[in-house]
Scaffold this motif. Structure first.
Motif, PDB file in Angstrom:
ATOM      1  N   LEU A 176       0.844  -1.201   0.000  1.00 22.97           N
ATOM      2  CA  LEU A 176       0.000   0.000   0.000  1.00 22.97           C
ATOM      3  C   LEU A 176       0.874   1.244   0.000  1.00 22.97           C
ATOM      4  O   LEU A 176       1.916   1.281   0.652  1.00 22.97           O
ATOM      5  N   ILE A 178       0.517   5.872  -0.455  1.00 27.86           N
ATOM      6  CA  ILE A 178      -0.355   7.044  -0.622  1.00 27.86           C
ATOM      7  C   ILE A 178       0.109   7.731  -1.890  1.00 27.86           C
ATOM      8  O   ILE A 178       1.288   8.092  -2.019  1.00 27.86           O
ATOM      9  N   TYR A 184      -5.319   6.265  -0.862  1.00 28.00           N
ATOM     10  CA  TYR A 184      -4.738   4.931  -0.709  1.00 28.00           C
ATOM     11  C   TYR A 184      -4.572   4.313  -2.096  1.00 28.00           C
ATOM     12  O   TYR A 184      -5.454   4.422  -2.949  1.00 28.00           O
ATOM     13  N   GLN A 200     -10.192  -0.996  -2.938  1.00 22.48           N
ATOM     14  CA  GLN A 200      -9.464   0.280  -2.988  1.00 22.48           C
ATOM     15  C   GLN A 200     -10.447   1.429  -3.113  1.00 22.48           C
ATOM     16  O   GLN A 200     -10.333   2.451  -2.427  1.00 22.48           O
ATOM     17  N   ARG A 204     -11.255   4.364  -0.201  1.00 23.98           N
ATOM     18  CA  ARG A 204     -11.118   5.777  -0.514  1.00 23.98           C
ATOM     19  C   ARG A 204     -12.408   6.521  -0.182  1.00 23.98           C
ATOM     20  O   ARG A 204     -12.388   7.648   0.298  1.00 23.98           O
ATOM     21  N   ASN A 207     -12.947   5.543   3.986  1.00 26.33           N
ATOM     22  CA  ASN A 207     -11.777   5.693   4.855  1.00 26.33           C
ATOM     23  C   ASN A 207     -11.760   4.661   5.984  1.00 26.33           C
ATOM     24  O   ASN A 207     -11.092   4.863   7.007  1.00 26.33           O
ATOM     25  N   PHE A 209     -10.270   1.892   7.135  1.00 20.45           N
ATOM     26  CA  PHE A 209      -9.057   1.110   6.887  1.00 20.45           C
ATOM     27  C   PHE A 209      -9.162  -0.284   7.495  1.00 20.45           C
ATOM     28  O   PHE A 209      -8.683  -1.270   6.937  1.00 20.45           O
TER      29      PHE A 209
END
Lengths: 226, 104
Positions: A176, A178, A184, A200, A204, A207, A209
């Protein structure tokens, strides 16, 4: 009787001449002797006094010398006194300086000791903290079967194990990072997952995670059943 | 005419040197501490990340084989207490991950 007178006069003259001669000579001799003895005395005294005069002169010279010296020395006295006062003042200054320095040094020493103590306990605390953090990392790795590594280009690598029950050490990895937009971005996935693009997108969006990683693990697990 | 007492001068110089050395040591100590504090953030970052993902906080006082901690779910906090020696690694991991919600 004129003859008697003339005879008497002649006898008188003779007597007078005889008398003069005898006494005169004695007188003269005596006087001469006196004169000579006086001369001698005078000479002796002259010498003596001449010597004394010379000594006197010498003394006068010496006294003059000493007077001059005393004068010179007296002139130096105020100078020396001034000098002495200066030196005393300097000494006092130096004493004060020395005291100040010693005080400063003492202060600094105490400060340093305190600092060292603080640092020592900070170090101890830091060391304990780092140990605890390491322990924590190890526990997570072992129990979750997830290793997180930082790799080049400021990327994070997530390595799952304990996925395949038949081969618990087999790694399932995704990387991963940024991207420039601050999103991400999954830069690699081994073995590849079809749903990775969807995940993914979702992460985004939301958020979330935690869900992102959990879902990837779930997908890897599903893969392992095939 | 240099009639200054030489001993006093030397004392002063030595003291100044000592003072300067102490100040230097003090400076160095400050620098060193600043450097050493950098080691922690890196280790802390990874641990924070694990917590962010799993929401699990371990009980560090427990026996090593005892998997003990708390999972902080969105609604409730759930205690974890397993004997690691009685289960396979995969079972443990699967169980722990089952606590982490997959809902977005």
């Amino acid at each position: 009787t004129e003859d008697e007178i003339i005879l008497f006069e002649r006898e008188m003259k003779e007597f007078w001449t005889k008398l003069k001669n005898i006494y005169g000579t004695e007188q003269i001799n005596q006087t001469l002797a006196l004169r000579d003895s006086c001369k001698e005395s005078i000479n002796a005294l002259s010498e003596k006094w001449s010597k004394k005069l010379k000594e006197g002169d010498l003394m006068i010279d010496k006294i003059q010398e000493y007077s001059n010296e005393i004068l010179q020395q007296s002139q130096r006295i105020p100078e020396n006194q001034k000098h002495l006062t200066e030196i005393k003042s300097n000494l006092n200054q130096e004493e004060d300086q020395k005291k100040d320095l010693t005080d400063s040094i003492q202060e600094l020493k105490e400060e340093l000791m305190k600092k060292k103590e603080i640092i020592s306990s900070k170090n101890k605390a830091t060391k304990e903290r780092v140990e605890r953090l390491c322990k924590s990392k190890v526990l997570f790795e072992e129990r979750l079967g997830l290793e997180i590594r930082r790799i080049h280009n400021e990327q994070l690598q997530f390595i799952f194990r304990h996925i395949d029950h038949k081969d618990p050490d087999k790694p399932y990895v995704f990387t991963l990072s940024i991207n420039e937009q601050g999103d991400y971005e999954v830069t690699s996935c081994t073995p590849p997952l079809d749903c990775i693009a969807e995940f993914q997108l979702k992460v985004r969006e939301t958020n979330n995670f935690s869900a992102f990683v959990a879902n990837i693990r779930k997908a890897f697990t599903a893969l392992s059943y095939k | 005419c240099p009639a200054h007492p030489v001993v006093s001068l030397h004392c002063s110089t030595a003291l100044r040197r000592e003072l300067e050395e102490l100040r230097e040591e003090s400076r160095r100590l400050e620098e060193d501490t600043e450097q050493e504090e950098d080691a922690v953030p890196s280790a802390a970052y990874v641990t924070q990340l694990y917590y962010k993902i799993s929401r699990i906080d371990w009980d560090y006082e427990a026996e090593p084989a005892q998997i003990k901690g708390i999972h902080y779910g969105p609604d409730i906090a759930q205690p974890i207490d397993m004997d690691g020696s009685r289960h396979s690694r995969c079972f443990v991991s699967d169980y722990l991950w089952s606590l982490v919600p997959t809902a977005w």
